[in-house]
Structures are given as C-alpha cells and as structure tokens.
Design a protein around this motif. Structure first.
Motif, short mmCIF file in Angstrom:
data_model
loop_
_atom_site.label_atom_id
_atom_site.label_comp_id
_atom_site.label_asym_id
_atom_site.label_seq_id
_atom_site.Cartn_x
_atom_site.Cartn_y
_atom_site.Cartn_z
N ASN A 14 21.68 54.88 51.34
CA ASN A 14 20.73 54.72 50.24
C ASN A 14 19.34 55.25 50.60
OD1 ASN A 14 22.33 53.84 48.15
ND2 ASN A 14 22.01 51.67 48.58
N THR A 15 18.93 55.10 51.85
CA THR A 15 17.65 55.65 52.28
C THR A 15 17.67 57.18 52.23
OG1 THR A 15 17.18 53.74 53.68
CG2 THR A 15 15.99 55.78 54.19
N LYS A 16 18.75 57.77 52.75
CA LYS A 16 18.88 59.24 52.71
C LYS A 16 18.90 59.75 51.27
CE LYS A 16 19.30 60.62 57.04
NZ LYS A 16 18.39 61.60 57.63
N LEU A 17 19.62 59.04 50.39
CA LEU A 17 19.67 59.46 48.98
C LEU A 17 18.28 59.38 48.36
CD1 LEU A 17 23.00 57.75 47.88
CD2 LEU A 17 22.56 60.22 47.99
N ARG A 18 17.56 58.34 48.66
CA ARG A 18 16.22 58.17 48.08
C ARG A 18 15.24 59.22 48.62
NH1 ARG A 18 14.14 53.31 50.36
NH2 ARG A 18 13.25 54.70 51.91
N GLY A 40 34.64 54.97 50.06
CA GLY A 40 35.65 53.95 50.33
C GLY A 40 35.12 52.82 51.21
N LYS A 41 34.36 53.18 52.24
CA LYS A 41 33.80 52.15 53.11
C LYS A 41 32.83 51.26 52.34
CE LYS A 41 34.15 54.45 57.57
NZ LYS A 41 33.42 54.99 58.72
N LEU A 42 31.99 51.88 51.50
CA LEU A 42 31.00 51.09 50.76
C LEU A 42 31.64 50.32 49.62
CD1 LEU A 42 27.95 53.50 50.92
CD2 LEU A 42 28.53 51.58 52.40
N SER A 43 32.73 50.83 49.09
CA SER A 43 33.48 50.10 48.08
C SER A 43 34.04 48.81 48.68
CB SER A 43 34.61 50.96 47.53
OG SER A 43 35.38 50.24 46.60
N GLY A 44 34.40 48.86 49.93
CA GLY A 44 34.89 47.67 50.63
C GLY A 44 33.84 46.57 50.73
N LEU A 45 32.57 46.96 50.65
CA LEU A 45 31.47 45.99 50.64
C LEU A 45 31.16 45.53 49.22
CD1 LEU A 45 28.75 47.44 53.06
CD2 LEU A 45 30.15 45.42 53.40
N GLY A 46 31.79 46.18 48.23
CA GLY A 46 31.52 45.84 46.84
C GLY A 46 30.45 46.71 46.20
N TYR A 47 30.24 47.91 46.74
CA TYR A 47 29.23 48.83 46.22
C TYR A 47 29.89 50.10 45.69
CZ TYR A 47 25.48 46.01 48.13
OH TYR A 47 24.61 44.98 48.39
N ALA A 48 29.30 50.64 44.63
CA ALA A 48 29.76 51.89 44.04
C ALA A 48 28.56 52.80 43.82
CB ALA A 48 30.48 51.63 42.72
N TYR A 49 28.80 54.09 43.88
CA TYR A 49 27.73 55.06 43.68
C TYR A 49 27.36 55.15 42.21
CZ TYR A 49 25.14 59.45 43.71
OH TYR A 49 24.17 60.41 43.54
N ASP A 50 26.07 55.04 41.92
CA ASP A 50 25.53 55.21 40.57
C ASP A 50 24.78 56.53 40.55
OD1 ASP A 50 24.03 55.23 38.23
OD2 ASP A 50 23.34 53.17 38.44
N PRO A 51 25.36 57.57 39.92
CA PRO A 51 24.71 58.89 39.95
C PRO A 51 23.37 58.91 39.20
CG PRO A 51 26.70 58.95 38.61
CD PRO A 51 26.64 57.60 39.26
N ASP A 52 23.21 58.08 38.19
CA ASP A 52 21.94 58.05 37.45
C ASP A 52 20.80 57.53 38.33
OD1 ASP A 52 23.09 59.08 35.11
OD2 ASP A 52 23.69 57.07 34.46
N ALA A 53 21.10 56.54 39.14
CA ALA A 53 20.10 55.96 40.05
C ALA A 53 20.11 56.67 41.41
CB ALA A 53 20.34 54.48 40.25
N ASN A 54 21.15 57.45 41.66
CA ASN A 54 21.35 58.14 42.95
C ASN A 54 21.30 57.15 44.12
OD1 ASN A 54 21.87 60.39 44.58
ND2 ASN A 54 19.70 60.66 45.03
N GLN A 55 22.08 56.08 43.96
CA GLN A 55 22.19 55.09 45.03
C GLN A 55 23.47 54.29 44.87
OE1 GLN A 55 18.83 52.44 44.83
NE2 GLN A 55 19.57 51.38 43.06
N PHE A 56 23.85 53.62 45.92
CA PHE A 56 24.97 52.70 45.86
C PHE A 56 24.44 51.35 45.40
CE2 PHE A 56 27.08 55.93 48.27
CZ PHE A 56 28.41 55.80 47.93
N LYS A 57 25.12 50.79 44.40
CA LYS A 57 24.73 49.51 43.82
C LYS A 57 25.94 48.58 43.82
CE LYS A 57 21.13 50.95 40.62
NZ LYS A 57 20.73 50.88 39.22
#
Length: 59
Positions: A14-18, A40-57
């Motif tokens: 998320n820092t790199k994306l920002r 896949g790794k971040l999905s395992g934490l319950g996060y998905a990529y939001d392209p509009d926000a350009n971050q994992f939420k």
C-alpha cells in the motif's frame, strides 16, 4: 524481494502504491512480482485491491 510476513507485505504494497505506482499492475511489473501471488496472500488477510483507490482494502 517482497516481505514474506503478510502484515508487513500489506503495509509495504500500500505504501508503494501510494508513493510510487499508479496501479497494481505497474507495481508488479516494477518489482518483478507475481500479481496473483500478491493478491492471493493479501486476500488471505481479508484484503482486496481497489483500483479506484489504488490500494488494498478490507473485503
């Protein structure tokens, strides 16, 4: 090399994306990372990529 700990990976990505990359595709290309593996790794934490926000939420 990307962090192996998934909590640190989330913060790192998320820092790199920002600060440096305009999209997840650009980040993966720039860091030579596998998009499906990262997502896949971040999905395992319950996060998905939001392209509009350009971050994992939280999903």
């Amino acid at each position: 090399m990307l962090p192996q700990d998934t909590n640190i990976l989330l913060s790192y990505i998320n820092t790199k994306l920002r600060d440096e990359y305009g999209s997840l595709d650009a980040l993966c290309d720039g860091l030579d990372a596998d998009l499906e593996e990262v997502a896949g790794k971040l999905s395992g934490l319950g996060y998905a990529y939001d392209p509009d926000a350009n971050q994992f939420k939280p999903e």
